[in-house]
Design a protein around this motif. Structure first.
Motif, PDB file in Angstrom:
ATOM      1  N   ASN A  17       0.768  -1.067  -0.049  1.00 26.76           N
ATOM      2  CA  ASN A  17       0.158  -0.004   0.157  1.00 26.76           C
ATOM      3  C   ASN A  17       0.922   1.056   0.002  1.00 26.76           C
ATOM      4  OD1 ASN A  17      -2.744  -1.284   0.186  1.00 26.76           O
ATOM      5  ND2 ASN A  17      -2.021  -1.882   2.471  1.00 26.76           N
ATOM      6  N   VAL A  18       0.557   2.169  -0.775  1.00 21.80           N
ATOM      7  CA  VAL A  18       1.555   3.325  -1.076  1.00 21.80           C
ATOM      8  C   VAL A  18       0.632   4.611  -1.066  1.00 21.80           C
ATOM      9  CG1 VAL A  18       3.264   4.721  -2.466  1.00 21.80           C
ATOM     10  CG2 VAL A  18       3.170   2.044  -2.497  1.00 21.80           C
ATOM     11  N   GLU A  19       0.970   5.461  -0.013  1.00 22.51           N
ATOM     12  CA  GLU A  19       0.163   6.857   0.113  1.00 22.51           C
ATOM     13  C   GLU A  19       0.926   7.891  -0.042  1.00 22.51           C
ATOM     14  OE1 GLU A  19      -2.457   3.696   2.153  1.00 22.51           O
ATOM     15  OE2 GLU A  19      -0.752   4.993   2.964  1.00 22.51           O
ATOM     16  N   ILE A  20       0.651   8.993  -0.888  1.00 25.59           N
ATOM     17  CA  ILE A  20       1.685  10.291  -0.843  1.00 25.59           C
ATOM     18  C   ILE A  20       1.267  11.188   0.433  1.00 25.59           C
ATOM     19  CG2 ILE A  20       1.982  12.192  -2.095  1.00 25.59           C
ATOM     20  CD1 ILE A  20       1.193  10.686  -4.608  1.00 25.59           C
ATOM     21  N   LEU A  21       1.997  11.602   1.111  1.00 20.34           N
ATOM     22  CA  LEU A  21       1.925  12.831   2.110  1.00 20.34           C
ATOM     23  C   LEU A  21       1.596  14.066   1.525  1.00 20.34           C
ATOM     24  CD1 LEU A  21       1.403  13.573   5.136  1.00 20.34           C
ATOM     25  CD2 LEU A  21       3.965  13.762   5.290  1.00 20.34           C
ATOM     26  N   VAL A  22       0.356  14.621   1.311  1.00 29.80           N
ATOM     27  CA  VAL A  22       0.111  15.670   0.632  1.00 29.80           C
ATOM     28  C   VAL A  22       0.539  16.976   1.703  1.00 29.80           C
ATOM     29  CG1 VAL A  22      -1.837  17.168  -0.397  1.00 29.80           C
ATOM     30  CG2 VAL A  22      -1.578  14.825  -0.721  1.00 29.80           C
ATOM     31  N   ASP A  23      -0.094  17.083   2.780  1.00 29.15           N
ATOM     32  CA  ASP A  23      -0.122  17.977   3.660  1.00 29.15           C
ATOM     33  C   ASP A  23       0.042  17.449   5.273  1.00 29.15           C
ATOM     34  OD1 ASP A  23       0.367  20.342   4.674  1.00 29.15           O
ATOM     35  OD2 ASP A  23      -1.434  21.337   3.902  1.00 29.15           O
ATOM     36  N   LYS A  24       0.672  18.311   6.184  1.00 30.92           N
ATOM     37  CA  LYS A  24       0.659  18.108   7.503  1.00 30.92           C
ATOM     38  C   LYS A  24       0.039  19.537   8.095  1.00 30.92           C
ATOM     39  CE  LYS A  24       4.194  15.685   9.055  1.00 30.92           C
ATOM     40  NZ  LYS A  24       5.454  15.453   9.966  1.00 30.92           N
ATOM     41  N   LEU A  25      -0.962  19.542   8.826  1.00 31.08           N
ATOM     42  CA  LEU A  25      -1.308  20.798   9.454  1.00 31.08           C
ATOM     43  C   LEU A  25      -2.267  20.890  10.577  1.00 31.08           C
ATOM     44  CD1 LEU A  25      -4.183  22.278   7.243  1.00 31.08           C
ATOM     45  CD2 LEU A  25      -3.686  20.000   6.970  1.00 31.08           C
ATOM     46  N   ASN A  26      -2.491  21.920  11.379  1.00 30.24           N
ATOM     47  CA  ASN A  26      -3.454  22.005  12.241  1.00 30.24           C
ATOM     48  C   ASN A  26      -4.635  22.625  11.588  1.00 30.24           C
ATOM     49  OD1 ASN A  26      -1.997  20.965  14.780  1.00 30.24           O
ATOM     50  ND2 ASN A  26      -0.576  22.622  14.441  1.00 30.24           N
ATOM     51  N   ILE A  27      -5.775  22.131  11.922  1.00 27.73           N
ATOM     52  CA  ILE A  27      -6.862  22.514  11.566  1.00 27.73           C
ATOM     53  C   ILE A  27      -7.464  23.777  12.418  1.00 27.73           C
ATOM     54  CG2 ILE A  27      -9.226  22.192  10.661  1.00 27.73           C
ATOM     55  CD1 ILE A  27      -8.363  19.169   9.704  1.00 27.73           C
ATOM     56  N   GLU A  28      -7.742  24.863  12.072  1.00 27.90           N
ATOM     57  CA  GLU A  28      -8.251  26.089  12.872  1.00 27.90           C
ATOM     58  C   GLU A  28      -9.035  26.747  11.854  1.00 27.90           C
ATOM     59  OE1 GLU A  28      -7.248  26.333  15.772  1.00 27.90           O
ATOM     60  OE2 GLU A  28      -5.302  24.994  15.814  1.00 27.90           O
ATOM     61  N   LYS A  29     -10.075  27.489  12.690  1.00 28.70           N
ATOM     62  CA  LYS A  29     -11.205  28.302  12.256  1.00 28.70           C
ATOM     63  C   LYS A  29     -10.528  29.807  11.846  1.00 28.70           C
ATOM     64  CE  LYS A  29     -15.004  25.868  12.936  1.00 28.70           C
ATOM     65  NZ  LYS A  29     -16.478  25.633  13.271  1.00 28.70           N
ATOM     66  N   ASN A  30      -9.509  29.896  10.979  1.00 28.93           N
ATOM     67  CA  ASN A  30      -9.258  31.005  10.442  1.00 28.93           C
ATOM     68  C   ASN A  30      -9.006  30.636   8.938  1.00 28.93           C
ATOM     69  OD1 ASN A  30      -6.370  30.263   9.835  1.00 28.93           O
ATOM     70  ND2 ASN A  30      -6.223  30.006  12.014  1.00 28.93           N
ATOM     71  N   ASP A  31      -8.997  32.160   7.976  1.00 26.78           N
ATOM     72  CA  ASP A  31      -9.234  31.918   6.670  1.00 26.78           C
ATOM     73  C   ASP A  31      -7.720  31.120   6.095  1.00 26.78           C
ATOM     74  OD1 ASP A  31     -11.304  33.282   6.741  1.00 26.78           O
ATOM     75  OD2 ASP A  31     -10.386  35.234   6.434  1.00 26.78           O
ATOM     76  N   ASN A  32      -6.625  31.344   6.577  1.00 24.38           N
ATOM     77  CA  ASN A  32      -5.536  30.693   6.269  1.00 24.38           C
ATOM     78  C   ASN A  32      -5.376  29.109   6.365  1.00 24.38           C
ATOM     79  OD1 ASN A  32      -4.336  32.954   5.435  1.00 24.38           O
ATOM     80  ND2 ASN A  32      -3.130  33.197   7.371  1.00 24.38           N
ATOM     81  N   SER A  33      -5.939  28.706   7.563  1.00 25.20           N
ATOM     82  CA  SER A  33      -6.316  27.370   7.863  1.00 25.20           C
ATOM     83  C   SER A  33      -7.194  26.785   6.848  1.00 25.20           C
ATOM     84  CB  SER A  33      -6.545  27.114   9.107  1.00 25.20           C
ATOM     85  OG  SER A  33      -6.622  25.554   9.417  1.00 25.20           O
ATOM     86  N   ILE A  34      -8.450  27.477   6.725  1.00 24.86           N
ATOM     87  CA  ILE A  34      -9.324  26.987   6.023  1.00 24.86           C
ATOM     88  C   ILE A  34      -9.091  26.733   4.323  1.00 24.86           C
ATOM     89  CG2 ILE A  34     -11.932  27.526   5.002  1.00 24.86           C
ATOM     90  CD1 ILE A  34     -12.200  28.434   7.766  1.00 24.86           C
ATOM     91  N   LEU A  35      -8.450  27.880   3.926  1.00 25.09           N
ATOM     92  CA  LEU A  35      -8.044  27.863   2.521  1.00 25.09           C
ATOM     93  C   LEU A  35      -6.982  26.686   2.092  1.00 25.09           C
ATOM     94  CD1 LEU A  35      -8.043  29.430  -0.182  1.00 25.09           C
ATOM     95  CD2 LEU A  35      -6.095  30.731   0.740  1.00 25.09           C
ATOM     96  N   ARG A  36      -5.958  26.578   3.168  1.00 31.43           N
ATOM     97  CA  ARG A  36      -4.976  25.486   3.012  1.00 31.43           C
ATOM     98  C   ARG A  36      -5.619  24.056   2.967  1.00 31.43           C
ATOM     99  NH1 ARG A  36       0.498  24.933   6.849  1.00 31.43           N
ATOM    100  NH2 ARG A  36       0.937  22.720   6.152  1.00 31.43           N
ATOM    101  N   LEU A  37      -6.427  24.010   3.968  1.00 31.73           N
ATOM    102  CA  LEU A  37      -7.110  22.761   4.086  1.00 31.73           C
ATOM    103  C   LEU A  37      -7.822  22.339   2.806  1.00 31.73           C
ATOM    104  CD1 LEU A  37      -7.981  20.281   5.945  1.00 31.73           C
ATOM    105  CD2 LEU A  37     -10.088  21.587   6.683  1.00 31.73           C
ATOM    106  N   LYS A  38      -8.638  23.298   2.258  1.00 30.07           N
ATOM    107  CA  LYS A  38      -9.357  22.980   0.854  1.00 30.07           C
ATOM    108  C   LYS A  38      -8.473  22.611  -0.145  1.00 30.07           C
ATOM    109  CE  LYS A  38     -13.679  25.456   1.111  1.00 30.07           C
ATOM    110  NZ  LYS A  38     -14.363  26.861   0.628  1.00 30.07           N
ATOM    111  N   GLU A  39      -7.387  23.623  -0.250  1.00 29.27           N
ATOM    112  CA  GLU A  39      -6.332  23.063  -1.368  1.00 29.27           C
ATOM    113  C   GLU A  39      -5.721  21.731  -1.037  1.00 29.27           C
ATOM    114  OE1 GLU A  39      -3.513  26.219  -1.148  1.00 29.27           O
ATOM    115  OE2 GLU A  39      -4.635  27.720  -2.212  1.00 29.27           O
TER     116      GLU A  39
END
Length: 615
Positions: free
Chosen positions: A200-222
């Motif tokens: 099984n192989v999975e690509i690590l796309v991102d590592k982030l803390n999910i917060e309710k601010n515009d930057n976090s939401i935009l990064r999560l969507k991307e």
């Protein structure tokens, strides 16, 4: 359109320059003694001329591929319609043709399963789920709010391979880490996996803390969009060592196994989208039968114990066998039953190894190389990969046609068998008797919700109609999975008859060749009703037949005779049943029971056995 089919001066085969008018849109029976010229009139004259005229409408370019059909020996034929001939000898020999595909019932079943079935995981048997882009974002942002998450794109799911090129491609796309078999690894140059193991192989796309601010939401969507794009509409999120799978496809929430959304071809064993890859949608595969390859284990390899090799010859194959015997301390003149298990495995399935033998008398060391393909592998390669028909026939002598061990005869890939309606997959439906199938189909409307019921209602109507047509021709004992090449001539005709009734064509001329053959007398009435149903759709039905009941129910009878061969070929009678029984023809004598089929006297009338000897 003319009210009759007019034939003038017909001299095909033994027909004696006959003139005949056949009423259109009627059930017409052509009868007479065997060899009198019935088929010459129906098939070799009427059908052949209608077919010839149809082909003449093609362009010159198209006709060069078909060839011109010879005009029957007849002066003139008027009043012909497009013709469909349903003969006994036209049974399809194609192994992919089944009762279900011929009658189109299976086509509608595929459509039904594509539109209203529920998908289940083949590992956990849990119902699969699916999400939209917005639903995935809402679920992730709410479930993991305030937490640190790792977002992955699954690119390999339970498959063997080294994936060297895949890692190069992933690195070029700007990703540095992958999760391989549950372990997070940084991609390095020349990275590859064990090609013989499942990964099984999975690509690590991102590592982030999910917060309710515009930057976090935009990064999560991307990150979600990137993960879905690279993961073929699926993604994995790991948070605190717990795994959560999300997909726009159908996905198992526990294991992350995903299916593509079903289409009719997902359930077709004649399409790469649905067929079992092991048997290519045939349900059976040819395998080597060791009992055919080694029929007598008391014989030695030297004396032809392995039938494919024959007796000893001074060639490369037997030199390799001698090398194997030196390695495993046996002689090729020994009975095969005495050969060590490991050695026999190499002989049959191949192997590659080198070894040394020390000669005690000479004190010399000699090196041998075993590089043997294996008898079984060689025969299979000849059968599946060589185009020569002669070689295939040779290889087939050592093989048996067995049920596919992957799809177990269903012909479909594993995923296709886990879409279910009323807890039944399409293969189980396909194996039902027609009577049981009718009962199941009739019970479906009460088992769907309002939305699915609206989608399924028209499909169910079409399936029900075609099932009724099969029952009407007395074939309710068949199932949809039955191969058409295994049907008798009479069964094949009645299947095609049911298909034609279901097609609802009008103004067509149908010609049938003794459809009552093999039919139980109880079901004869059903067959006659089907013929009349075909006629009532404003079609002309001509039946070559000897059956009294069909003659009784016909609109018009043509009796050809009076004898067979050169003594036949004349119109002895034409008219209704009430008129023929008052005529002087041989057929009339049988219909009036004046003639009895002669039976040879049995010498011993008390003998209640029929003895067959020397068959």
């Amino acid at each position: 359109m003319s009210e009759i089919i007019s034939i003038k001066g017909c001299k095909v085969h033994n027909l004696k320059n006959i003139d005949l008018d056949i009423p259109r849109n009627k059930l017409v029976v052509i009868t007479g003694v065997s060899g009198s010229g019935k088929s010459s009139l129906a098939f070799d004259t009427i059908y052949s001329e209608a077919q010839r005229r149809y082909i003449e409408t093609f362009s010159v370019y198209a006709r060069q591929f078909i060839g011109d059909l010879k005009r029957p020996d007849v002066e003139k034929i008027d009043g012909l319609s497009p013709v469909v001939a349903i003969e006994q000898k036209t049974t399809s020999k194609n192994p992919r043709s089944t009762v279900g595909t011929t009658t189109e019932i299976y086509d509608f079943l595929r459509l039904l399963f594509a539109r209203v079935s529920d998908a289940y995981s083949y590992t956990t048997n849990k119902k699969m789920i699916t999400y939209s882009d917005d639903e995935i974002f809402d679920l992730v942002s709410n479930k993991f709010f305030g937490k640190k998450v790792l977002i992955f794109s699954p690119v390999v799911k339970s498959r063997k391979g080294s994936y060297k090129d895949l890692f190069v491609t992933i690195k070029k796309q700007g990703f540095n880490k992958v999760r391989v078999d549950d372990e997070l690894i940084e991609i390095y140059e020349g990275m590859e996996l064990d090609r013989y193991k499942i990964h099984n192989v999975e690509i690590l796309v991102d590592k982030l803390n999910i917060e309710k601010n515009d930057n976090s939401i935009l990064r999560l969507k991307e990150s979600i969009n990137t993960a879905l794009y690279n993961g073929d509409n699926s993604m994995l999120i790991i948070c605190d060592d717990s795994l959560s799978y999300f997909s726009k496809n159908l996905i198992c929430p526990d294991t992350g196994i995903s299916y593509e959304r079903p289409e009719p071809n997902t359930f077709s064993f004649n399409s790469p989208s649905g067929m079992c890859k092991n048997c290519n949608g045939l349900g059976n595969v040819y395998n080597i039968d060791l009992d055919l390859l080694i029929p007598d284990k008391s014989k030695s390899i030297y004396n032809g114990g392995i039938t494919a090799l024959g007796v000893y010859k001074d060639n490369w194959v037997f030199k390799q066998l001698n090398n194997i015997s030196n390695k495993y301390n046996f002689d090729i003149k020994d009975p095969i039953s005495k050969i060590p298990k490991k050695a026999l495995e190499i002989i049959l399935y191949g192997g590659k190894e080198s070894f040394k033998v020390v000669s005690k008398s000479l004190g010399l060391t000699r090196e041998y190389l075993i590089d043997f393909e294996g008898v079984v592998n060689f025969i299979e390669n000849q059968f599946f990969q060589v185009d020569s028909r002669k070689i295939k026939i040779w290889a087939k002598k050592f093989m048996k046609n067995n049920i596919c061990e992957v799809c177990h005869g269903s012909r479909l890939k594993k995923e296709s068998q886990f879409f279910k309606i009323d807890n039944k997959n399409i293969s189980e439906i396909n194996n039902m008797d027609i009577n049981d199938l009718q009962e199941w189909v009739n019970s479906l409307p009460g088992k769907f919700d309002a939305k699915k019921n609206k989608i399924a209602s028209e499909i169910i109507k079409e399936i029900s109609k075609r099932i009724e047509f099969i029952i009407d021709v007395g074939l309710d004992y068949l199932n949809l999975n039955r191969q058409t090449r295994s049907l008798s001539g009479g069964e094949s005709q009645r299947i095609r008859l049911a298909t034609q009734i279901g097609s609802q064509l009008q103004d067509v001329l149908y010609i049938l060749d003794e459809p009552s053959i093999g039919l139980h007398q109880i079901d004869n009435t059903k067959l006659i009703k089907s013929l009349k149903k075909l006629r009532d759709l404003d079609n002309s039905v001509i039946v070559v037949e000897h059956d009294k009941e069909i003659m009784l129910q016909s609109d018009y009878i043509i009796d050809i005779g009076p004898g067979a061969g050169k003594n036949g070929g004349k119109i002895v009678f034409k008219g209704s049943y009430s008129d023929i029984i008052n005529s002087n023809s041989i057929t009339a004598e049988y219909l009036n029971s004046d003639k009895i089929i002669l039976k040879k006297n049995i010498e011993n009338k008390n003998d209640k056995f029929l003895i067959l000897s020397g068959c």
